[in-house]
Design a protein around this motif. Structure first.
Motif, PDB file in Angstrom:
ATOM      1  N   HIS A   1      13.567   4.244   2.006  1.00  0.00           N
ATOM      2  CA  HIS A   1      13.285   3.827   0.680  1.00  0.00           C
ATOM      3  C   HIS A   1      11.859   3.651   0.409  1.00  0.00           C
ATOM      4  O   HIS A   1      11.269   2.616   0.961  1.00  0.00           O
ATOM      5  CB  HIS A   1      14.220   2.733   0.242  1.00  0.00           C
ATOM      6  N   ARG A   2      11.376   4.372  -0.750  1.00  0.00           N
ATOM      7  CA  ARG A   2      10.061   3.940  -1.033  1.00  0.00           C
ATOM      8  C   ARG A   2       9.819   4.309  -2.555  1.00  0.00           C
ATOM      9  O   ARG A   2      10.910   5.026  -3.172  1.00  0.00           O
ATOM     10  CB  ARG A   2       9.113   5.086  -0.382  1.00  0.00           C
ATOM     11  N   THR A   3       8.982   3.820  -3.369  1.00  0.00           N
ATOM     12  CA  THR A   3       8.708   3.896  -4.737  1.00  0.00           C
ATOM     13  C   THR A   3       7.598   4.700  -4.988  1.00  0.00           C
ATOM     14  O   THR A   3       6.530   4.314  -4.887  1.00  0.00           O
ATOM     15  CB  THR A   3       8.696   2.683  -5.357  1.00  0.00           C
ATOM     16  N   PRO A   4       7.584   6.077  -5.325  1.00  0.00           N
ATOM     17  CA  PRO A   4       6.374   6.798  -5.750  1.00  0.00           C
ATOM     18  C   PRO A   4       5.752   6.452  -6.915  1.00  0.00           C
ATOM     19  O   PRO A   4       6.545   6.030  -7.947  1.00  0.00           O
ATOM     20  CB  PRO A   4       7.120   8.479  -5.709  1.00  0.00           C
ATOM     21  N   ARG A   5       4.555   6.525  -7.094  1.00  0.00           N
ATOM     22  CA  ARG A   5       3.964   5.998  -8.302  1.00  0.00           C
ATOM     23  C   ARG A   5       2.967   7.216  -8.816  1.00  0.00           C
ATOM     24  O   ARG A   5       2.405   7.912  -8.078  1.00  0.00           O
ATOM     25  CB  ARG A   5       3.438   4.747  -8.306  1.00  0.00           C
ATOM     26  N   THR A   6       2.547   7.032 -10.038  1.00  0.00           N
ATOM     27  CA  THR A   6       1.457   8.366 -10.568  1.00  0.00           C
ATOM     28  C   THR A   6       0.071   7.693 -10.198  1.00  0.00           C
ATOM     29  O   THR A   6      -0.186   6.520  -9.912  1.00  0.00           O
ATOM     30  CB  THR A   6       1.711   8.340 -11.959  1.00  0.00           C
ATOM     31  N   GLY A   7      -0.656   8.808 -10.467  1.00  0.00           N
ATOM     32  CA  GLY A   7      -2.100   8.183 -10.298  1.00  0.00           C
ATOM     33  C   GLY A   7      -2.694   7.303 -11.125  1.00  0.00           C
ATOM     34  O   GLY A   7      -3.470   6.446 -10.939  1.00  0.00           O
ATOM     35  N   GLU A   8      -2.053   7.541 -12.353  1.00  0.00           N
ATOM     36  CA  GLU A   8      -2.497   6.437 -13.339  1.00  0.00           C
ATOM     37  C   GLU A   8      -2.032   5.221 -13.213  1.00  0.00           C
ATOM     38  O   GLU A   8      -2.851   4.060 -13.078  1.00  0.00           O
ATOM     39  CB  GLU A   8      -1.971   6.849 -14.880  1.00  0.00           C
ATOM     40  N   GLN A   9      -0.719   5.012 -12.285  1.00  0.00           N
ATOM     41  CA  GLN A   9      -0.335   3.714 -12.132  1.00  0.00           C
ATOM     42  C   GLN A   9      -1.054   3.177 -10.913  1.00  0.00           C
ATOM     43  O   GLN A   9      -1.446   1.768 -10.987  1.00  0.00           O
ATOM     44  CB  GLN A   9       1.100   3.705 -11.475  1.00  0.00           C
ATOM     45  N   ILE A  10      -1.359   3.992  -9.944  1.00  0.00           N
ATOM     46  CA  ILE A  10      -2.286   3.512  -8.712  1.00  0.00           C
ATOM     47  C   ILE A  10      -3.777   3.101  -9.171  1.00  0.00           C
ATOM     48  O   ILE A  10      -4.356   2.333  -8.472  1.00  0.00           O
ATOM     49  CB  ILE A  10      -2.239   4.492  -7.588  1.00  0.00           C
ATOM     50  N   THR A  11      -4.392   3.818 -10.097  1.00  0.00           N
ATOM     51  CA  THR A  11      -5.673   3.398 -10.396  1.00  0.00           C
ATOM     52  C   THR A  11      -5.850   2.060 -10.888  1.00  0.00           C
ATOM     53  O   THR A  11      -6.767   1.452 -10.933  1.00  0.00           O
ATOM     54  CB  THR A  11      -6.077   4.534 -11.627  1.00  0.00           C
ATOM     55  N   ARG A  12      -4.799   1.582 -11.619  1.00  0.00           N
ATOM     56  CA  ARG A  12      -4.527   0.218 -12.383  1.00  0.00           C
ATOM     57  C   ARG A  12      -4.967  -0.993 -11.086  1.00  0.00           C
ATOM     58  O   ARG A  12      -5.348  -2.048 -11.555  1.00  0.00           O
ATOM     59  CB  ARG A  12      -3.315   0.023 -13.042  1.00  0.00           C
ATOM     60  N   TYR A  13      -4.530  -0.632  -9.842  1.00  0.00           N
ATOM     61  CA  TYR A  13      -4.734  -1.451  -8.986  1.00  0.00           C
ATOM     62  C   TYR A  13      -5.973  -1.834  -8.830  1.00  0.00           C
ATOM     63  O   TYR A  13      -6.348  -2.933  -7.924  1.00  0.00           O
ATOM     64  CB  TYR A  13      -3.949  -0.883  -7.538  1.00  0.00           C
ATOM     65  N   PHE A  14      -7.071  -1.014  -9.009  1.00  0.00           N
ATOM     66  CA  PHE A  14      -8.361  -0.958  -8.952  1.00  0.00           C
ATOM     67  C   PHE A  14      -9.304  -1.658 -10.096  1.00  0.00           C
ATOM     68  O   PHE A  14     -10.404  -1.565 -10.342  1.00  0.00           O
ATOM     69  CB  PHE A  14      -8.954   0.316  -8.512  1.00  0.00           C
ATOM     70  N   GLU A  15      -8.412  -2.331 -10.998  1.00  0.00           N
ATOM     71  CA  GLU A  15      -9.065  -2.835 -12.093  1.00  0.00           C
ATOM     72  C   GLU A  15      -9.996  -4.103 -11.431  1.00  0.00           C
ATOM     73  O   GLU A  15      -9.616  -4.768 -10.554  1.00  0.00           O
ATOM     74  CB  GLU A  15      -8.155  -3.682 -12.957  1.00  0.00           C
ATOM     75  N   GLY A  16     -11.252  -4.043 -12.028  1.00  0.00           N
ATOM     76  CA  GLY A  16     -12.364  -4.997 -11.507  1.00  0.00           C
ATOM     77  C   GLY A  16     -12.803  -4.676 -10.251  1.00  0.00           C
ATOM     78  O   GLY A  16     -13.879  -5.216  -9.561  1.00  0.00           O
ATOM     79  N   PHE A  17     -12.633  -3.377  -9.784  1.00  0.00           N
ATOM     80  CA  PHE A  17     -13.332  -2.501  -8.799  1.00  0.00           C
ATOM     81  C   PHE A  17     -14.088  -1.384  -9.021  1.00  0.00           C
ATOM     82  O   PHE A  17     -13.794  -0.719 -10.195  1.00  0.00           O
ATOM     83  CB  PHE A  17     -12.308  -2.363  -7.383  1.00  0.00           C
ATOM     84  N   ASP A  18     -15.054  -1.085  -8.325  1.00  0.00           N
ATOM     85  CA  ASP A  18     -15.727   0.199  -8.644  1.00  0.00           C
ATOM     86  C   ASP A  18     -15.187   1.198  -7.667  1.00  0.00           C
ATOM     87  O   ASP A  18     -15.549   0.860  -6.471  1.00  0.00           O
ATOM     88  CB  ASP A  18     -17.359   0.146  -8.879  1.00  0.00           C
ATOM     89  N   LEU A  19     -14.619   2.218  -7.687  1.00  0.00           N
ATOM     90  CA  LEU A  19     -14.181   3.160  -6.582  1.00  0.00           C
ATOM     91  C   LEU A  19     -15.076   3.815  -5.927  1.00  0.00           C
ATOM     92  O   LEU A  19     -16.229   4.411  -6.637  1.00  0.00           O
ATOM     93  CB  LEU A  19     -13.153   4.300  -7.290  1.00  0.00           C
TER      94      LEU A  19
END
Length: 263
Positions: free
Chosen positions: A213-231
């Motif tokens: 069991h895993r939860t796939p997520r979209t690029g938009e959702q994953i990008t939100r994890y980097f709020e406050g960070f510069d990629l």
């Protein structure tokens, strides 16, 4: 492989299935059956797992060369070749790493396999990633890592195991708050963005088993994890595309990967 005390070899386990995909030996027949069923149904899943492992190595090597000497590895899974501390300490022997997992099966393997250089330090704590405060305030974490200096938080293939009900973005933010400026966040995550609809359907059908069991997520959702960070370049990309050519050619790309530097 003989089952350690308290481990049922007849019940498939996601960490051991993943270990099999990586070419490890810490798995049983029940794990191998599930692993092979998924491989048969989903082209590229084994290559994706191996490229994800290679991404971890590239990210740790990159950060070590930037001067990072401290790593908090969340949801480490069964130790296998190319662990965070092995890569970091090969570059800088004084590197310090804390591994975190809440799985007693993983803990059994980690106690036997995780060792450090004399100059550095490696610690392992059994804790739930969904409880950041218990981890960030854990005595072994505080004795190993100095959060006034750069730390890299490793969330490699772990957030996809956390349901939306447990607010993965909120968890990332809680860990990020503990980082000083110029700390780093390393993430890889399952996605269905980069495969066909037919392939996505095959994946979801093949991974209904509880062990997978895993939860796939979209690029938009994953990008939100980097709020406050510069990629860091090249940004959020397919896992085999992060700063290098793929180690194993991907029939399909199942994971995004990215590294962020805290502002």
């Amino acid at each position: 492989m003989t089952a350690p005390h308290g481990i049922n070899p007849n019940v498939p386990h996601s960490a051991r299935v993943y270990d099999y995909w990586l070419g490890g030996k810490d798995n049983f027949e029940a794990d191998r059956r599930v692993a092979e069923q998924v491989i048969e149904a989903v082209p590229g899943v084994r290559e994706s797992a191996r490229n994800n492992r290679a991404f971890l190595g590239r990210a740790v090597r990159h950060l070590t060369r930037l001067g990072v000497r401290q790593f908090l590895d969340l949801g480490t899974g069964i130790p296998s070749q190319g662990n965070t501390h092995e890569v970091a300490q090969a570059e800088a022997p004084e590197s310090r790493v804390v591994y975190v997992d809440n799985d007693p099966i993983v803990m059994t393997h980690a106690r036997a396999l995780l060792t450090s250089t004399a100059e550095g330090r490696t610690a392992y704590i059994e804790a739930d990633v969904r409880d950041p405060q218990s981890i960030l305030e854990h005595p072994d974490v505080l004795a190993t890592l100095d959060f006034t200096r750069p730390v890299a938080i490793m969330m490699v293939a772990i957030l996809m195991h956390i349901s939306d009900d447990d607010d993965p973005a909120g968890l990332v933010k809680a860990y990020a708050q503990a980082l000083p400026k110029n700390g780093y966040l390393v993430v890889s995550h399952l996605t269905l963005d980069l495969v066909s609809e037919e392939m996505a359907g095959r994946y979801l059908k093949a991974t209904r088993h509880q062990a997978m069991h895993r939860t796939p997520r979209t690029g938009e959702q994953i990008t939100r994890y980097f709020e406050g960070f510069d990629l860091v370049e090249p940004g959020l990309v397919g896992v085999s595309e992060w700063q290098d050519a793929p180690l194993f050619p991907d029939p399909a790309t199942w994971m995004y990967a990215g590294v962020g530097r805290k502002r």
